[in-house]
Write an enzyme that holds these catalytic residues in place. Structure first.
Site, PDB file in Angstrom:
ATOM      1  N   HIS A 322       0.834  -1.212   0.000  1.00 28.35           N
ATOM      2  CA  HIS A 322       0.000   0.000   0.000  1.00 28.35           C
ATOM      3  C   HIS A 322       0.865   1.257   0.000  1.00 28.35           C
ATOM      4  CE1 HIS A 322      -3.167   2.800   0.955  1.00 28.35           C
ATOM      5  NE2 HIS A 322      -2.496   3.205   2.016  1.00 28.35           N
ATOM      6  N   HIS A 327       1.148   5.287  -2.075  1.00 26.72           N
ATOM      7  CA  HIS A 327       1.521   6.638  -1.609  1.00 26.72           C
ATOM      8  C   HIS A 327       2.787   7.197  -2.259  1.00 26.72           C
ATOM      9  CE1 HIS A 327      -1.478   7.358   1.489  1.00 26.72           C
ATOM     10  NE2 HIS A 327      -1.343   6.117   1.910  1.00 26.72           N
ATOM     11  N   GLU A 370      -6.369   9.381   0.043  1.00 31.22           N
ATOM     12  CA  GLU A 370      -6.609   7.938  -0.063  1.00 31.22           C
ATOM     13  C   GLU A 370      -7.511   7.555  -1.233  1.00 31.22           C
ATOM     14  OE1 GLU A 370      -5.170   5.563   1.411  1.00 31.22           O
ATOM     15  OE2 GLU A 370      -4.251   6.446   3.185  1.00 31.22           O
ATOM     16  N   SER A 389      -3.516   1.237  -4.993  1.00 27.01           N
ATOM     17  CA  SER A 389      -2.948   0.006  -4.435  1.00 27.01           C
ATOM     18  C   SER A 389      -4.013  -1.081  -4.316  1.00 27.01           C
ATOM     19  CB  SER A 389      -2.336   0.282  -3.053  1.00 27.01           C
ATOM     20  OG  SER A 389      -3.321   0.747  -2.152  1.00 27.01           O
TER      21      SER A 389
HETATM   22 FE   FE2 Z   1      -2.758   5.085   3.041  1.00 30.47          FE
END
Ligand code: FE2
Length: 492
Positions: A322, A327, A370, A389
């Site tokens: 993730h 990110h 997010e 992700s």
């Molecule tokens: Fe996150």
């Protein structure tokens, strides 16, 4: 491989927020445990609770600046009449009894006393244990007159220097594989031991150190490969251009490939050169407060372990898949990096009474960093880490199924979100700059007692709570403007 549920590691930010609330002792936080309740209704109740708390504070004059260790800074004024020293010694004895540490004491002739009596007004700033504040004030009142305390609002401690982040490692154990029976690794002691071993790197890490490398096992690399290959096929049609550009660079310079899990130290060096962001290892799901506090310093707290091999497309907690695929590429873009840091603007000055406002920040974080979408060349693309992700939710977000609204912080802050399934609603921004300016305008509309400013030269956060500090910031700004003005002159 499509996901049957979007409950991936990307849900961590809201879980961070919720976990913060769970640890809180307020009625409001307990109500917020039911996340799908109306935030607006909660806001109304929060205001009522805050008003009641303020009224109580007024009555007892327990108005303090709370420190992390349970101490409070108290400003207290009082008057002692007459020239005898007994009243003074008795009053000072009160401070001694409560083991208060006096930071400042000054006096001036009192002009308020009746009957031409002489006396002095005293100002004392002292440090005392939070639980003793009320009793100390009552005791002073028994010996002195006109006792007053200044009105200060309670704030949580927050890091002022980048090294203070060494204290920002409070984990939420709710999704820990040792404790959560739904975690895919709960019944696998080998996985749990491995995760603990990698987590120990983070526990021992101090700011400025090189991040210890992890030699990933064949099984861990296989898990990475499955997710990486599946998502990579989708990026060209679903990810925003900034993500694609950064991903290309990460593959070229940082060891991003299906057969290699990148090392945090290498990625951190890459990000530092691109945008000034740094990674620091974290051992699990971090508290929301510590996570956001880190972003203020352009530090991203990043897990280093990987999800369980039995569930390559799903993890109930954050993992390196993730972080590194969701990110990191976005943090390599200058505008997005700026947005991520600006996101913490106003967060520090959220008082203890403003818990719901605190939640609004995380809801906004949820719908942007997010799960954010943006417009590019007439198309909608994904920039949120939770989407980039998660194969299943990435496909879902750009399908006809969900509702897509223009990003508006006022609306997004109170939009109920979903952490057990795909989001039914997404917010699309015109650009990162547009989202940043809208967020700034939103924060500007929130009544706050002070602002903060990040100083990149000292890697510190300065509290702008008086005009002199603001003037100091303007001086630096003028110097930078002169450099740019000179540059324009050179070019013209
Ligand atoms: Fe996150």
């Amino acid at each position: 491989m499509p996901l049957s549920s979007s409950s991936t590691s990307s849900t961590k930010s809201i879980r961070r927020a919720a976990s913060e609330l769970e640890r809180s002792d307020s009625i409001t936080s307990q109500r917020f445990m039911g996340r799908r309740q109306s935030l607006i209704e909660d806001a109304r109740k929060e205001r009522e609770a805050a008003a009641a708390a303020a009224e109580a504070a007024e009555a007892t004059e327990q108005i303090v600046f709370e420190e992390e260790d349970g101490k409070a800074l108290l400003n207290i004024f009082f008057t002692l009449r007459g020239s005898k020293t007994t009243a003074l010694s008795r009053t000072l004895k009160v401070f001694e009894t409560f083991e208060s540490k006096i930071h400042h004491l000054e006096t001036r002739p009192c002009r308020k006393l009746k009957d031409n009596l002489e006396g002095l007004e005293y100002f004392v700033r002292c440090e005392v244990h939070l639980s003793d504040v009320s009793t100390l004030i009552s005791s002073v009142k028994r010996n002195a007159e006109d006792v007053k305390t200044t009105k200060e609002i309670k704030f949580h401690w927050f890091p002022k220097k980048i090294a203070d982040l060494d204290r920002c490692h409070h984990l939420v154990t709710k999704f820990d594989p040792d404790l959560d029976q739904d975690h895919p690794g709960f019944t696998d002691p080998v996985y749990r031991q491995r995760r603990k071993m990698i987590g120990d790197i983070a526990f021992g890490y101090k700011h400025g150190q090189t991040i210890t490398r992890v030699e990933y096992t064949e099984e861990e690399i296989n898990t990475w490969r499955e997710v990486y290959s599946t998502l990579r096929d989708l990026y060209s049609t679903h990810a925003c251009s900034e993500y694609l550009e950064a991903f290309r660079l990460l593959e070229r310079h940082c060891g991003y490939s299906p057969d290699n899990i990148p090392q945090l130290e290498d990625v951190s060096c890459f990000l530092r050169e691109r945008t000034g962001f740094l990674l620091r290892p974290v051992a699990g799901l971090l508290s929301a407060r510590d996570f956001l506090a880190s972003l203020a310093f352009r530090v991203f707290q990043c897990t280093q372990y990987i999800r369980h091999a039995s569930s390559p497309m799903h993890s109930p907690e954050p993992d390196c898949v993730h972080e590194l695929l969701g990110h990191v590429p976005m943090l390599a873009d200058r505008t997005f990096a700026q947005f991520s840091q600006v996101f913490t603007q106003g967060f520090h000055s959220t008082s203890r009474a403003g818990k719901l406002q605190y939640i609004f920040y995380f809801t906004l974080y949820w719908f942007t960093v997010e799960y954010g979408l943006c417009k590019q060349n007439g198309e909608v693309r994904a920039y949120g880490a939770g989407l980039l992700s998660s194969y299943g939710e990435l496909v879902h977000s750009l399908s006809d199924e969900p509702e897509v609204r223009e990003f508006d912080p006022e609306t997004a802050a109170v939009q109920p979100y979903q952490d057990q399934d795909y989001q039914p609603v997404y917010f699309v921004s015109e650009s990162f700059s547009d989202a940043k300016e809208k967020f700034r305008a939103y924060v500007a509309g929130i009544k706050r007692p002070f602002s903060v400013k990040y100083d990149p030269y000292t890697s510190s956060v300065e509290v702008l709570d008086n005009p002199l500090k603001i003037q100091g910031g303007l001086e630096g700004l003028k110097d930078e403007l002169k450099v740019l003005t000179d540059a324009i002159g050179v070019l013209s």
